[in-house]
Design a protein around this motif. Structure first.
Motif, short mmCIF file in Angstrom:
data_model
loop_
_atom_site.label_atom_id
_atom_site.label_comp_id
_atom_site.label_asym_id
_atom_site.label_seq_id
_atom_site.Cartn_x
_atom_site.Cartn_y
_atom_site.Cartn_z
N THR A 3 -6.05 -5.97 -17.69
CA THR A 3 -5.71 -4.83 -16.83
C THR A 3 -6.90 -4.44 -15.97
OG1 THR A 3 -4.17 -4.03 -18.51
CG2 THR A 3 -4.81 -2.48 -16.80
N ASN A 4 -8.08 -4.39 -16.58
CA ASN A 4 -9.30 -4.03 -15.84
C ASN A 4 -9.59 -5.05 -14.76
OD1 ASN A 4 -9.51 -1.84 -17.47
ND2 ASN A 4 -11.29 -2.55 -18.60
N LEU A 5 -9.39 -6.36 -15.07
CA LEU A 5 -9.63 -7.41 -14.09
C LEU A 5 -8.65 -7.26 -12.92
CD1 LEU A 5 -11.11 -9.99 -13.26
CD2 LEU A 5 -9.42 -11.29 -14.57
N LYS A 6 -7.41 -6.92 -13.24
CA LYS A 6 -6.41 -6.73 -12.18
C LYS A 6 -6.79 -5.56 -11.28
CE LYS A 6 -1.40 -6.30 -11.57
NZ LYS A 6 -0.10 -6.14 -12.26
N LYS A 7 -7.29 -4.48 -11.89
CA LYS A 7 -7.73 -3.33 -11.09
C LYS A 7 -8.92 -3.70 -10.22
CE LYS A 7 -6.19 0.26 -14.32
NZ LYS A 7 -6.63 1.29 -15.30
N LEU A 8 -9.83 -4.49 -10.79
CA LEU A 8 -11.01 -4.92 -10.04
C LEU A 8 -10.61 -5.76 -8.84
CD1 LEU A 8 -14.17 -4.92 -10.14
CD2 LEU A 8 -13.99 -7.11 -11.31
N LEU A 9 -9.71 -6.70 -9.06
CA LEU A 9 -9.29 -7.60 -7.97
C LEU A 9 -8.51 -6.86 -6.89
CD1 LEU A 9 -8.20 -10.75 -10.03
CD2 LEU A 9 -10.30 -10.44 -8.72
N SER A 10 -7.88 -5.73 -7.27
CA SER A 10 -7.08 -4.98 -6.29
C SER A 10 -7.93 -4.44 -5.14
CB SER A 10 -6.34 -3.83 -6.97
OG SER A 10 -7.26 -2.84 -7.42
N PHE A 11 -9.23 -4.27 -5.38
CA PHE A 11 -10.10 -3.75 -4.33
C PHE A 11 -10.41 -4.80 -3.26
CE2 PHE A 11 -10.86 -0.76 -7.77
CZ PHE A 11 -10.83 0.45 -7.08
N TYR A 12 -10.13 -6.08 -3.56
CA TYR A 12 -10.32 -7.14 -2.56
C TYR A 12 -9.13 -7.21 -1.59
CZ TYR A 12 -14.21 -9.20 -5.21
OH TYR A 12 -15.40 -9.42 -5.84
N LYS A 13 -8.00 -6.68 -2.02
CA LYS A 13 -6.75 -6.88 -1.27
C LYS A 13 -6.83 -6.47 0.20
CE LYS A 13 -1.76 -6.24 -1.69
NZ LYS A 13 -0.67 -5.61 -2.50
N PRO A 14 -7.39 -5.30 0.56
CA PRO A 14 -7.43 -4.92 1.98
C PRO A 14 -8.29 -5.85 2.83
CG PRO A 14 -7.83 -3.02 0.57
CD PRO A 14 -7.93 -4.23 -0.30
N TYR A 15 -9.15 -6.62 2.19
CA TYR A 15 -10.09 -7.47 2.94
C TYR A 15 -9.91 -8.95 2.59
CZ TYR A 15 -11.95 -2.76 2.86
OH TYR A 15 -12.06 -1.40 2.94
N LYS A 16 -8.69 -9.31 2.17
CA LYS A 16 -8.48 -10.67 1.67
C LYS A 16 -8.72 -11.73 2.74
CE LYS A 16 -3.46 -10.06 2.26
NZ LYS A 16 -2.16 -10.02 1.54
N GLY A 17 -8.39 -11.42 4.02
CA GLY A 17 -8.62 -12.39 5.09
C GLY A 17 -10.11 -12.64 5.30
N LEU A 18 -10.85 -11.57 5.40
CA LEU A 18 -12.30 -11.68 5.59
C LEU A 18 -12.95 -12.30 4.37
CD1 LEU A 18 -14.37 -10.91 7.78
CD2 LEU A 18 -14.69 -8.72 6.60
N PHE A 19 -12.45 -11.96 3.19
CA PHE A 19 -13.01 -12.50 1.95
C PHE A 19 -12.75 -14.00 1.85
CE2 PHE A 19 -12.54 -13.22 -2.74
CZ PHE A 19 -13.89 -13.08 -3.05
N ALA A 20 -11.54 -14.43 2.25
CA ALA A 20 -11.22 -15.86 2.23
C ALA A 20 -12.12 -16.63 3.20
CB ALA A 20 -9.75 -16.08 2.59
N THR A 21 -12.38 -16.04 4.36
CA THR A 21 -13.28 -16.67 5.34
C THR A 21 -14.69 -16.78 4.77
OG1 THR A 21 -11.97 -15.68 7.12
CG2 THR A 21 -14.13 -16.57 7.71
N ASP A 22 -15.13 -15.74 4.08
CA ASP A 22 -16.46 -15.75 3.46
C ASP A 22 -16.56 -16.87 2.43
OD1 ASP A 22 -19.10 -14.46 2.83
OD2 ASP A 22 -18.11 -14.17 0.90
N GLU A 90 -17.31 -0.77 -1.83
CA GLU A 90 -18.10 0.31 -2.44
C GLU A 90 -17.66 1.66 -1.86
OE1 GLU A 90 -22.69 2.00 -2.24
OE2 GLU A 90 -22.15 0.11 -1.29
N ARG A 91 -17.50 1.70 -0.54
CA ARG A 91 -17.05 2.94 0.11
C ARG A 91 -15.68 3.36 -0.41
NH1 ARG A 91 -14.76 1.77 5.76
NH2 ARG A 91 -13.30 0.80 4.31
N ASP A 92 -14.76 2.40 -0.54
CA ASP A 92 -13.41 2.71 -1.01
C ASP A 92 -13.43 3.27 -2.42
OD1 ASP A 92 -12.59 1.67 1.41
OD2 ASP A 92 -11.90 -0.24 0.58
N MET A 93 -14.23 2.64 -3.29
CA MET A 93 -14.28 3.08 -4.68
C MET A 93 -14.94 4.46 -4.79
SD MET A 93 -15.20 -0.40 -6.77
CE MET A 93 -14.92 0.35 -8.35
N ARG A 94 -16.01 4.66 -4.02
CA ARG A 94 -16.70 5.95 -4.07
C ARG A 94 -15.78 7.07 -3.57
NH1 ARG A 94 -21.15 4.91 -1.10
NH2 ARG A 94 -22.40 4.32 -2.88
#
Length: 575
Positions: A3-22, A90-94
């Motif tokens: 569950t914690n891993l799923k919550k952690l990964l959810s923060f990547y979702k808004p930036y998945k395109g940029l993250f995939a490019t990275d 970090e901004r989103d989580m804060r």
């Protein structure tokens, strides 16, 4: 854990395109890194064999140069955009954490120091930013480098590759042992940093009192104790880190030595060419460097896990006070308040109220008096649901407060306290806090009603004057009048005045008292009085003791009765 891993990964979702490019850039950079030594081997082969094809060597060099440029561009993207992704998350989580903290009930803040929450909002968030950026990228890049180098090494000389692989179990066992110690020290360090922040926040927010009592050294010693505790955990973390990294450096130095010895013997036997040994040695660093990098990544993982755990500890704390299912929007009320058989206690403590029954009519002016600790402020705090009753019911205009939305309920209640809460910013911004979006004209009108405009216009920039942290550039009376102006702007039908003048001098009290009387007109008003001379004109005075309401009536009737109120009044008059 899942569950914690799923919550952690959810923060990547808004930036998945940029993250995939990275990640794609990191893969490409790693692949190019694996190709470059092969190019060096190709050139070495051509030079050593005396091949006349110098043109091919230059061509190979040109191709390698292009690959290096592509690798540099990928590295730039990874370093810039990769860190930017981490910073955004970090901004989103804060922001999420801060908004959640705003929803937490008063009871949570009764038990948790603000300094520790500040540490979670700042230090833990920074660690998570590094985690979000580096960990996925490092795991991918180092895995590609390690496996790619292993395949190439095996293809060059499988016997020497087996020699290298013999070191791996020892490296892994060594790393896991010291990494566990390092992780425990890092987690303890975070807890200790939270205590340091809490201590600093306590001391510095009360710096005037500390200096007035001459207790700077006392507070410094308290701070030093927590600082030393943090140093101890920090040193333990550094010790584990030094042992871990030092051991890995030793293993990384032993492997090339083993390769040179074994490779030299193989050259003598004629089973290995010198160019192959050169390429093999180049790839050994590609084999050991990912292992060393993964040790650093494991530190980031531990810091990220600790930070995320502390983040979730707050985020998963549900506010004790929240809207019930089907809660209704409360309209602007007339202000009739009724307590019916109310019981209340703080946590596991003794009961503050038992079977409290009280009715306050709309527009009535009621004063609450009694010795400290009998529940005057508590009674008022139950109306806007700063705390919830244990049993019984409180209604406003016949509507149970628990069935109204918190926002609409609290919009109908204004509070002016003894301790004025102001914010860093201008006079206008602090008054405007009473009704966000209010025009400057409305703010100025509220200030005039509160009797505050006279001193505001004498300030250097008038309404635009910065009043400093918590309004410390103003006098106590001036701060209180801004608080009253804020209440005028909010214009609530129910008003709670919690010892609003008890901390003021006589002259300031008279000015503020006139403003409060003006504010209380045509509102249901509850006044918690410290100076009983200020509530003689109250329509009704309630006298509280440890058993609840023991007396009620007007000033004249209570004085004539000669009971608890009369004794309190005489004592205050003598004082």
């Amino acid at each position: 854990m899942k569950t914690n891993l799923k919550k952690l990964l959810s923060f990547y979702k808004p930036y998945k395109g940029l993250f995939a490019t990275d990640l794609a850039c990191s893969l490409l950079a790693a692949a190019i890194g694996l190709i470059l030594p092969l190019g060096a081997g190709y050139i070495t082969d051509n030079v050593l064999t005396g091949s006349p094809a110098a043109e091919k060597i230059f061509q190979a060099g040109g191709i390698l140069l292009v690959l290096v440029l592509i690798q540099a561009l990928c590295s730039y993207f990874m370093d810039y955009q990769g860190h930017a992704i981490g910073a955004r998350m970090e901004r989103d989580m804060r922001s999420m954490l801060f908004r959640h903290c705003e929803r937490l009930s008063f009871s949570y803040y009764d038990d948790h120091p603000v300094g520790d929450l500040m540490s979670r909002l700042t230090n833990d968030s920074l660690s998570l930013a590094e985690f979000f950026h580096h960990v996925p990228e490092d795991l991918l890049v180092n895995s590609v480098k390690f496996l790619g180098a292993l395949l190439i090494l095996w293809n060059i000389h499988w016997q020497m590759t087996l020699v290298i692989l013999a070191f791996l179990p020892f490296m892994l066992a060594y790393t896991l042992f010291f990494n566990k110690k390092m992780a425990a020290a890092l987690a303890q360090g975070r807890e200790d940093m939270g205590e340091i922040n809490a201590q600093a926040e306590d001391s510095l927010s009360a710096i005037r009192m500390v200096q007035s009592f001459g207790n700077e050294e006392l507070e410094a010693r308290k701070f030093d104790r927590r600082n030393e505790k943090f140093l101890k955990s920090r040193k333990a973390g550094y010790r584990g880190e030094a042992l871990c990294y030092g051991g890995m450096d030793a293993f990384s130095s032993l492997i090339p030595i083993a390769v040179v010895v074994f490779g030299g013997l193989s050259i003598l036997k004629g089973t290995l060419a010198l160019s192959e040994l050169v390429v093999f040695l180049l790839y050994v660093s590609y084999f050991t460097q990912p292992i060393q990098s993964l040790v650093n990544t494991s530190r980031l993982i531990q810091e990220g896990r600790t930070g995320f755990r502390r983040f979730l500890e707050i985020l998963e704390t549900q506010p004790e006070i929240q809207d019930q299912p089907g809660a209704v929007e409360l309209p602007r009320v007339r202000g009739e308040i009724r307590f019916s058989h109310v019981d209340f206690r703080y946590g596991e403590g003794d009961a503050v109220f038992r079977d409290l029954n009280l009715t306050i009519g709309a527009g009535e002016y009621v004063a609450l008096v009694g010795v400290s600790g009998v529940g005057k402020t508590t009674l008022c705090s139950l109306i806007p649901r700063f705390y919830d009753v244990e049993s019984g019911e409180i209604t406003v205009d016949g509507i149970p407060v628990k069935k109204a939305t918190l926002r609409s309920l609290r919009a109908n209640v204004g509070v002016v306290q003894q301790e004025v809460d102001l914010f860093t910013g201008s006079v206008a911004e602090n008054i405007g806090f009473g009704r966000p979006g209010a025009s400057l004209e409305e703010i100025q009108n509220a200030a005039r009603q509160a009797g505050a405009e006279e001193f505001i216009l004498r300030l250097p920039q008038g309404y635009d004057t910065d009043i400093g942290p918590r309004g410390l550039k103003l006098s106590g009376g001036q701060r209180q009048r801004l608080s009253i102006a804020r209440a005028f702007l909010k214009d609530p039908p129910i008003l709670i005045l919690d010892e609003a003048t008890s901390a003021l001098d006589s002259q300031s009290e008279q000015v503020v008292q006139r403003s409060l009387e003006h504010l209380a007109r045509h509102r249901t008003t509850l006044v918690i009085a410290h100076r009983l001379s200020t509530i003689q004109g109250a329509g009704r005075i309630l006298v509280l003791d440890e058993n609840g309401i023991c007396e009620e009536g007007t000033h004249q009737s209570l004085m004539a009765k000669g009971g608890v109120y009369a004794k309190l009044y005489q004592a205050s008059f003598q004082a």
